[in-house]
Scaffold this active site. Sequence first.
Site, short mmCIF file in Angstrom:
data_model
loop_
_atom_site.label_atom_id
_atom_site.label_comp_id
_atom_site.label_asym_id
_atom_site.label_seq_id
_atom_site.Cartn_x
_atom_site.Cartn_y
_atom_site.Cartn_z
N CYS A 118 0.88 -1.17 0.00
CA CYS A 118 0.00 0.00 0.00
C CYS A 118 0.91 1.22 0.00
O CYS A 118 1.96 1.19 -0.62
CB CYS A 118 -0.98 -0.03 1.17
SG CYS A 118 -0.20 0.02 2.79
N ARG A 165 -2.18 -0.41 5.50
CA ARG A 165 -3.35 -1.13 4.97
C ARG A 165 -2.99 -2.52 4.47
O ARG A 165 -3.76 -3.47 4.62
CB ARG A 165 -4.00 -0.31 3.85
CG ARG A 165 -4.60 0.99 4.37
CD ARG A 165 -5.01 1.90 3.26
NE ARG A 165 -3.85 2.60 2.73
CZ ARG A 165 -3.88 3.46 1.73
NH1 ARG A 165 -5.04 3.73 1.13
NH2 ARG A 165 -2.81 4.07 1.32
#
Length: 128
Positions: free
Chosen positions: A86, A91
């Site tokens: 990410c 994330r």
Amino acid sequence: LGGLVGAPPGTALVDCRTRGEFAGRAEHPYDAPTDRHRMTGHIPGAVNLPAEDLLDRAGLLLDTVHIGRICAQLGLAATDQIVVYCGVNDRSALVWFALTQLLGLPDVRCYQGAWAEYGSLGDSVAAS
């Protein structure tokens, strides 16, 4: 990561950022100054699995059946070497957890440099 860009079948790059980030669009006013020095878009060959797609409306992880369907739709298989990334590995850590701990996929890794590194390579990436 260099060995994964353009890698043979069986290797999957999974971008866990939003669809907008994957497409190269800043989504918030504060994204532009932060990302000014980076390329836009995604690593060539990556598929997009936004981390929020694995969450229900309450912010809880979906059940394994739903997560498995999402992965199947993206063409991810248990036999693949999967590398998630990410912006800075916040994330993608959630996606890594879902794939390894919930689905039990055996070969899932996080690209530690993430888009913060790759997107900053600029012309050196385009030339390779």
